[in-house]
Design an enzyme around this catalytic site. Structure first.
Site, PDB file in Angstrom:
ATOM      1  CB  CYS A  43     115.679  54.915 -16.515  1.00 55.68           C
ATOM      2  SG  CYS A  43     117.079  54.052 -17.198  1.00 55.68           S
ATOM      3  CB  CYS A  48     116.566  53.078 -20.538  1.00 55.79           C
ATOM      4  SG  CYS A  48     116.261  54.718 -19.885  1.00 55.79           S
ATOM      5  CE  LYS A  51     114.987  51.775 -25.263  1.00 59.83           C
ATOM      6  NZ  LYS A  51     115.187  53.207 -25.440  1.00 59.83           N
ATOM      7  CE1 TYR A  99     118.812  53.704 -10.387  1.00 57.70           C
ATOM      8  CE2 TYR A  99     119.151  51.364 -10.796  1.00 57.70           C
ATOM      9  CZ  TYR A  99     119.265  52.677 -11.195  1.00 57.70           C
ATOM     10  OH  TYR A  99     119.859  52.974 -12.388  1.00 57.70           O
ATOM     11  CB  ALA A 115     106.666  63.131  -1.088  1.00 60.97           C
ATOM     12  N   GLY A 178     106.051  59.803 -33.731  1.00 64.20           N
ATOM     13  CA  GLY A 178     107.228  59.733 -34.608  1.00 64.20           C
ATOM     14  C   GLY A 178     108.514  59.894 -33.837  1.00 64.20           C
ATOM     15  CE1 TYR A 180     113.740  57.014 -26.173  1.00 62.83           C
ATOM     16  CE2 TYR A 180     113.290  59.343 -26.470  1.00 62.83           C
ATOM     17  CZ  TYR A 180     113.511  58.267 -25.637  1.00 62.83           C
ATOM     18  OH  TYR A 180     113.519  58.437 -24.280  1.00 62.83           O
ATOM     19  CB  ILE A 181     108.968  56.241 -27.029  1.00 69.09           C
ATOM     20  CG1 ILE A 181     109.992  56.738 -25.993  1.00 69.09           C
ATOM     21  CG2 ILE A 181     108.025  55.214 -26.413  1.00 69.09           C
ATOM     22  CD1 ILE A 181     109.392  57.436 -24.781  1.00 69.09           C
ATOM     23  CD  GLU A 184     114.070  53.402 -28.618  1.00 67.73           C
ATOM     24  OE1 GLU A 184     115.260  53.727 -28.618  1.00 67.73           O
ATOM     25  OE2 GLU A 184     113.345  53.518 -27.602  1.00 67.73           O
ATOM     26  N   GLY A 265     104.549  62.014 -27.000  1.00 69.39           N
ATOM     27  CA  GLY A 265     105.235  62.939 -26.099  1.00 69.39           C
ATOM     28  C   GLY A 265     104.947  62.632 -24.642  1.00 69.39           C
ATOM     29  CG  ASP A 306     112.499  62.869 -18.136  1.00 70.67           C
ATOM     30  OD1 ASP A 306     113.676  63.173 -18.442  1.00 70.67           O
ATOM     31  OD2 ASP A 306     111.939  61.828 -18.533  1.00 70.67           O
ATOM     32  CG  HIS A 439     140.681  45.825 -41.447  1.00 72.67           C
ATOM     33  ND1 HIS A 439     139.686  46.317 -42.271  1.00 72.67           N
ATOM     34  CD2 HIS A 439     141.128  44.687 -42.018  1.00 72.67           C
ATOM     35  CE1 HIS A 439     139.555  45.504 -43.307  1.00 72.67           C
ATOM     36  NE2 HIS A 439     140.406  44.512 -43.177  1.00 72.67           N
ATOM     37  CD  GLU A 444     137.899  48.935 -41.475  1.00 73.76           C
ATOM     38  OE1 GLU A 444     139.052  49.174 -41.850  1.00 73.76           O
ATOM     39  OE2 GLU A 444     137.428  47.783 -41.429  1.00 73.76           O
TER      40      GLU A 444
HETATM   41  C1  LIG Z   1     109.742  53.911 -23.008  1.00 71.79           C
HETATM   42  C2  LIG Z   1     110.895  54.787 -22.625  1.00 71.79           C
HETATM   43  C3  LIG Z   1     112.155  54.486 -23.081  1.00 71.79           C
HETATM   44  C4  LIG Z   1     113.242  55.274 -22.729  1.00 71.79           C
HETATM   45  N1  LIG Z   1     114.470  54.957 -23.215  1.00 71.79           N
HETATM   46  C5  LIG Z   1     115.540  55.708 -22.882  1.00 71.79           C
HETATM   47  C6  LIG Z   1     116.834  55.362 -23.345  1.00 71.79           C
HETATM   48  O1  LIG Z   1     117.017  54.381 -24.077  1.00 71.79           O
HETATM   49  N2  LIG Z   1     117.880  56.134 -22.966  1.00 71.79           N
HETATM   50  C7  LIG Z   1     117.717  57.226 -22.152  1.00 71.79           C
HETATM   51  O2  LIG Z   1     118.701  57.882 -21.813  1.00 71.79           O
HETATM   52  N3  LIG Z   1     116.484  57.592 -21.711  1.00 71.79           N
HETATM   53  C8  LIG Z   1     115.403  56.853 -22.050  1.00 71.79           C
HETATM   54  N4  LIG Z   1     114.159  57.198 -21.578  1.00 71.79           N
HETATM   55  C9  LIG Z   1     114.021  58.439 -20.776  1.00 71.79           C
HETATM   56  C10 LIG Z   1     114.416  58.199 -19.315  1.00 71.79           C
HETATM   57  O3  LIG Z   1     113.697  57.113 -18.802  1.00 71.79           O
HETATM   58  C11 LIG Z   1     114.145  59.462 -18.513  1.00 71.79           C
HETATM   59  O4  LIG Z   1     114.790  60.554 -19.119  1.00 71.79           O
HETATM   60  C12 LIG Z   1     114.652  59.337 -17.076  1.00 71.79           C
HETATM   61  O5  LIG Z   1     114.052  58.254 -16.428  1.00 71.79           O
HETATM   62  C13 LIG Z   1     114.374  60.635 -16.308  1.00 71.79           C
HETATM   63  O6  LIG Z   1     114.761  60.481 -14.969  1.00 71.79           O
HETATM   64  P1  LIG Z   1     114.051  61.359 -13.834  1.00 71.79           P
HETATM   65  O7  LIG Z   1     114.797  61.081 -12.574  1.00 71.79           O
HETATM   66  O8  LIG Z   1     113.918  62.754 -14.279  1.00 71.79           O
HETATM   67  O9  LIG Z   1     112.564  60.813 -13.727  1.00 71.79           O
HETATM   68  P2  LIG Z   1     111.981  59.324 -13.577  1.00 71.79           P
HETATM   69  O10 LIG Z   1     112.978  58.287 -13.854  1.00 71.79           O
HETATM   70  O11 LIG Z   1     110.726  59.330 -14.371  1.00 71.79           O
HETATM   71  O12 LIG Z   1     111.640  59.242 -12.038  1.00 71.79           O
HETATM   72  C14 LIG Z   1     110.641  60.014 -11.437  1.00 71.79           C
HETATM   73  C15 LIG Z   1     110.063  59.213 -10.290  1.00 71.79           C
HETATM   74  O13 LIG Z   1     109.297  60.069  -9.452  1.00 71.79           O
HETATM   75  C16 LIG Z   1     108.194  59.342  -8.974  1.00 71.79           C
HETATM   76  N5  LIG Z   1     107.208  60.334  -8.524  1.00 71.79           N
HETATM   77  C17 LIG Z   1     106.490  61.198  -9.287  1.00 71.79           C
HETATM   78  N6  LIG Z   1     105.760  62.012  -8.504  1.00 71.79           N
HETATM   79  C18 LIG Z   1     106.021  61.649  -7.219  1.00 71.79           C
HETATM   80  C19 LIG Z   1     105.579  62.133  -5.940  1.00 71.79           C
HETATM   81  N7  LIG Z   1     104.734  63.172  -5.837  1.00 71.79           N
HETATM   82  N8  LIG Z   1     106.028  61.515  -4.822  1.00 71.79           N
HETATM   83  C20 LIG Z   1     106.900  60.472  -4.911  1.00 71.79           C
HETATM   84  N9  LIG Z   1     107.353  59.992  -6.088  1.00 71.79           N
HETATM   85  C21 LIG Z   1     106.923  60.583  -7.224  1.00 71.79           C
HETATM   86  C22 LIG Z   1     107.772  58.501 -10.163  1.00 71.79           C
HETATM   87  O14 LIG Z   1     107.017  57.378  -9.732  1.00 71.79           O
HETATM   88  C23 LIG Z   1     109.127  58.107 -10.739  1.00 71.79           C
HETATM   89  O15 LIG Z   1     109.561  56.867 -10.225  1.00 71.79           O
HETATM   90  C24 LIG Z   1     113.053  56.412 -21.892  1.00 71.79           C
HETATM   91  C25 LIG Z   1     111.771  56.733 -21.428  1.00 71.79           C
HETATM   92  C26 LIG Z   1     110.710  55.931 -21.783  1.00 71.79           C
HETATM   93  C27 LIG Z   1     109.325  56.284 -21.279  1.00 71.79           C
END
Ligand SMILES: Cc1cc2nc3c(=O)[nH]c(=O)nc-3n(C[C@H](O)[C@H](O)[C@H](O)COP(=O)(O)OP(=O)(O)OC[C@H]3O[C@@H](n4cnc5c(N)ncnc54)[C@H](O)[C@@H]3O)c2cc1C
Length: 463
Positions: A43, A48, A51, A99, A115, A178, A180-181, A184, A265, A306, A439, A444
């Site tokens: 994100c 997000c 983007k 963060y 990890a 097709g 949202y990514i 957009e 996807g 995810d 308004h 509205e």
């Molecule tokens: C281009 C794009 C646009 C998006 N726009 C939106 C939006 O507008 N609004 C919205 O709500 N969502 C949006 N999303 C979706 C959103 O980014 C995800 O749903 C969200 O980030 C999921 O969070 P998460 O914690 O599951 O995983 P992530 O945020 O993907 O975090 C997972 C993390 O784990 C790390 N990782 C993976 N494996 C390992 C490991 N073995 N050891 C250590 N670290 C590891 C990765 O490096 C990553 O940093 C978008 C996604 C994309 C790709």
């Protein structure tokens, strides 16, 4: 002495993982979290946030054009892609720091490493070449773009990750997908002056959204100059002698472009994670299988976001994290609620939506009322832009419950957030009717559509 090094170890420092780590540490738990790339995850780093910044950048040319109707003369504008990327990088780095700090300030320990699971209580921190142990383990490793390895020439293509950091702005791009990514990015590149083609194998872009919005967005994007080809896929991508790319379509056409982007996807990050060492089960697409409380088949291992392939959105991952903390550490089991999730597509114009589409509501309910309005937003009466807005409410004719609300037009995402509260609260159309309008606004219209535009009974449109 404690049996394990940590009460909780989180694998993945994205939206879900960071929230779970920070809140658990705040409860006094001994928390460790490992991130292999950059804290903030998809994100913040390549989803997000960047983007939306790129969406803003791509909207300026239309703002400059629209200004003329309001008396402004704007000098011929120039655009510097590298400056945009550098400014975006600075903002992302700032957020990344916040963060990481958020977890550390709450008392958690952060690790910059990949990890993997060694067993159900042991985690290998690869770059430190040592193991740690934890009572509870949370997997929040997210997903990544589907590489589409079966496509000949896929190695020449970029994905959303690379699109944020291209060394040069392409003159022409072809985007496949097709969802949202794809949609957009087609709007972003087009807005920045790139000759843009969108190719989608289905019959209409943005499956699962309301068909009315999908069609109207499609038409509007085409009117702006984006070429959209449905019912089509790539057969191969080839690098030409001049360095550009030939994108071969199955129908025979060849499109020449500087970049070809695949947005077909996303797949869960579960390979080589040691899941089999701990006995954690995976589902069909490789996602981690969890119960209603985000617990895997192994009692002390949980998964959110995810990687579980439920609803792939940041607020959902964060909500699942909060439910996990309640369940695992506050003795208050809470199952994430995935019903009625409001969402936006930052296309141009934007989509904001919550609840059931007309088609879905017609399938599930005996008779529905559809309230529908299209109009030219006030702003465009003087800008002269030939763009219309669409608003739609789907109402159960028997209970008057508002089942779905769908908007296409400026600020639709902001409106969807507030409509999300109304629909979640189970408000009826009568509640909407009793609400005073603000308004002059576009919103509205949502409280002034008194008469249904048409009814749908047993799936058939009547009246
Ligand atoms: C281009 C794009 C646009 C998006 N726009 C939106 C939006 O507008 N609004 C919205 O709500 N969502 C949006 N999303 C979706 C959103 O980014 C995800 O749903 C969200 O980030 C999921 O969070 P998460 O914690 O599951 O995983 P992530 O945020 O993907 O975090 C997972 C993390 O784990 C790390 N990782 C993976 N494996 C390992 C490991 N073995 N050891 C250590 N670290 C590891 C990765 O490096 C990553 O940093 C978008 C996604 C994309 C790709």
């Amino acid at each position: 002495m404690a049996q394990y090094d940590y009460d909780l170890f989180v694998i993945g420092g994205g939206s879900g993982g960071v929230r779970a780590a920070r809140v658990s540490a705040g409860l006094g738990k001994r928390v460790g979290i490992a991130e292999e790339y950059r804290f903030g995850g998809t994100c913040v780093i390549r989803g997000c946030v960047p983007k939306k910044l790129f969406v803003y950048a791509s909207q300026f040319p239309e703002h400059f054009e629209d200004a003329a109707g309001y008396g402004w003369t704007v000098q011929p504008a120039t655009f510097d892609w590298r400056k945009l990327v550098a400014n975006k990088d600075r903002e992302i780095a700032r957020l990344e720091g916040l963060y990481r700090l958020g977890v550390e300030n709450a008392g958690g320990q952060t690790f910059q490493t990949r990890a993997v699971l060694v067993d159900r209580h042991t985690i290998l921190l690869e770059s430190e070449n040592r193991t740690v142990t934890a009572d509870q383990i949370l997997i929040a490793t997210g997903g990544r773009p589907n590489p589409h390895l079966a496509l000949p020439g896929h190695e020449h293509c970029i994905f959303s990750n690379e699109a944020f950091d291209l060394p040069e702005l392409p003159k022409a791009i072809v985007i496949a997908g097709g969802g949202y990514i794809a949609v957009e990015f087609a709007n972003i590149f087009h807005g920045l002056g790139v000759h843009t083609t969108l190719i989608y194998r289905g019959k209409e872009i943005l499956g699962r959204f309301d068909m009315d919005l999908r069609r109207m967005l499609h038409e509007t994007m085409e009117k702006k100059g984006i070429r959209i080809i449905c019912h089509e896929i790539f057969s191969a991508i080839e690098r030409r002698a001049d360095g550009r790319l030939d994108a071969y379509l199955q129908g025979g056409e060849v499109i020449v472009a500087d970049q070809v982007m695949l947005a077909l996807g996303r797949i869960p990050n579960t390979e080589d994670l040691g899941l089999e060492n701990a006995g954690v089960e995976r589902g069909k697409v490789g996602s981690i299988l969890v119960d209603d409380y985000s617990r895997t088949n192994v009692g002390n291992i949980w998964a959110i976001g995810d990687v579980t392939n439920r609803v792939q959105l940041t607020p959902v991952a964060i909500h699942e994290a909060m439910c996990f903390v309640e369940t695992a550490f506050r003795n208050n089991p809470v199952a994430p609620d995935h019903d009625c999730v409001a969402t936006a597509v930052f296309s141009q114009p934007e989509i904001g939506t919550v609840g059931l589409s007309e088609d879905e509501a017609a399938r599930r309910f005996h008779s529905i009322e559809v309230y529908r309005a299209t109009f030219r937003p006030l702003r465009h009466t003087m800008s002269g832009r030939d763009e219309r807005m669409l608003m739609k409410l789907i109402v159960d004719a028997q209970t008057r419950l508002v089942l779905g609300a769908h908007i296409l037009g400026p600020d639709a995402g902001e409106m969807a957030q507030l409509l999300g509260i109304s629909l979640k609260a189970g408000l009826t159309k009568d509640d909407f009717d009793r609400t005073m309008a603000v308004h002059p606004t576009a919103a509205e219209e949502l409280v002034t559509m008194y008469k249904p535009s048409y009814l749908v009974k047993n799936g058939e449109r009547v009246g």
